[in-house]
Design an enzyme around this catalytic site. Structure first.
Site, PDB file in Angstrom:
ATOM      1  CD  GLU A  26      -9.318   4.729  -0.739  1.00 14.26           C
ATOM      2  OE1 GLU A  26      -9.998   3.976  -1.453  1.00 14.26           O
ATOM      3  OE2 GLU A  26      -8.361   4.341  -0.070  1.00 14.26           O
ATOM      4  CE  LYS A  49      -5.895  -2.405   1.919  1.00 17.35           C
ATOM      5  NZ  LYS A  49      -5.851  -1.097   1.317  1.00 17.35           N
TER       6      LYS A  49
END
Ligand code: PSU
Ligand code: MN
Length: 309
Positions: free
Chosen positions: A29, A163
């Site tokens: 990405e 995250k």
């Protein structure tokens, strides 16, 4: 003027050849490069991740939208633009038609990268940490589009969990509700991105790239909705961020974000950046260790997948 798929979605010559020949390909990405890592280190990292994929005998396909064209595999100039172009947008899946129609450029998040990779015929994708349910979601409803995208996209995402700035248990719950398959890679605990573990258990564990490929074959054989496989691969304990430092600086970062009124797409980059500064770069090293490990594992899974077929 209508723009057909082949002018909107463009694999590089190298990626197209690899896909045609059955050579393993790993999607990477670009938001992590443009919005997740500080300049100029980000450009180095972009090159380094591609190199890790090549060393493992696979072809890297970094994905981004440049001048309205979704590029599957970037050349050096493309990587440079992603790393350094001022004001480059952050594109989720829903932004892709707008970017294409208006000729805009942007880095792609996990949702957009997964979608584009799957459209191009790539099955394995490496990233750092997925987006997920933000803390405070009961009030602001902020939940990354990554989760919904993974509930309808047939892709294997290798990540170090979600995250740690997020609400991890709520995110795991969402993944369960939406039917996204999750396996710990040589762990019984969901990784904590910068940390080896989030402390949350995972129900399934796999031990090898061959097992990951077997799960992927089973997904296809079972049929039904095209959901993702999340391979949750922890950063090694020796390379994780010190958990006490992590907790202290994250608490500060969350306070700073709410004091500054940061929300929406800006919140994730804000928090990641705050952590880099607040830990004097230690969070960056842990983040990079996680992404490198994920990229290496993704290449091995892509290889196992292409021999298995
Ligand atoms: N992982 C990283 N750094 C990042 C991201 C992931 O190590 O910057 C990006 C990914 O692109 C992910 C996005 O899809 O953050 C999530 O953003 P949001 O919470 O706005 O959906
Ligand atoms: Mn969001």
């Amino acid at each position: 003027m209508s723009r057909s798929a082949d002018t909107i979605l463009r694999p590089s010559a190298e990626v197209a050849a690899a896909l045609a020949e059955g050579t393993p390909v790993v999607a990477l990405e670009s938001t992590i490069i443009s919005h997740g890592l500080p300049q100029p280190r980000n450009l180095e990292v972009a090159g380094e991740l591609e190199e890790i994929v090549r060393e493992a005998g696979a072809v890297p396909a970094t994905i981004a939208v440049l001048d309205g064209v979704a590029r599957i595999g970037l050349d050096e100039e493309g990587l440079r633009r992603v790393a350094a172009e001022p004001g480059l947008r952050k594109l989720g899946q829903r932004d892709l038609p707008l970017a294409a129609a208006l000729g805009a450029s942007g880095a792609t998040t996990v949702s957009a990268t997964s979608f584009l990779a799957a459209r191009a015929g790539i099955r394995v994708f490496a990233t750092g940490g997925l987006g997920g349910v933000h803390r405070g979601w009961t009030e602001d409803q902020d939940e990354s589009a990554d989760l919904d995208a993974l509930s309808r996209t047939r892709i294997t995402v290798v990540c170090a969990g979600v995250k740690s700035i997020l609400d991890v248990p709520a995110t795991l719950q969402r993944l369960e509700t939406r039917g996204v398959t999750v396996a710990g890679y040589r762990t019984d605990f969901f990784p904590g991105f910068y940390l080896h573990t989030s402390g949350e258990p995972v129900d399934w564990r796999i031990e090898s790239p061959a097992e990951a490929a077997a799960v992927m074959r089973a997904q296809d054989a079972l049929g039904g909705t095209e959901t993702a496989l999340i391979v949750a691969n922890p950063v090694p304990v020796e390379q994780q961020l010190d958990p006490a430092l992590h907790d202290r600086v994250l608490a500060e970062a969350l306070q700073a974000a709410s004091a500054a009124g940061v929300s929406g797409q800006a919140i994730t980059p804000f928090l990641l950046d705050y952590l880099v500064k607040g830990t004097e770069g230690a969070s960056l090293e842990a983040n990079l260790a996680a992404v490198r490990g994920n990229t290496r594992l993704a290449a091995r899974i892509a290889a196992a997948w292409s021999t298995a077929r």
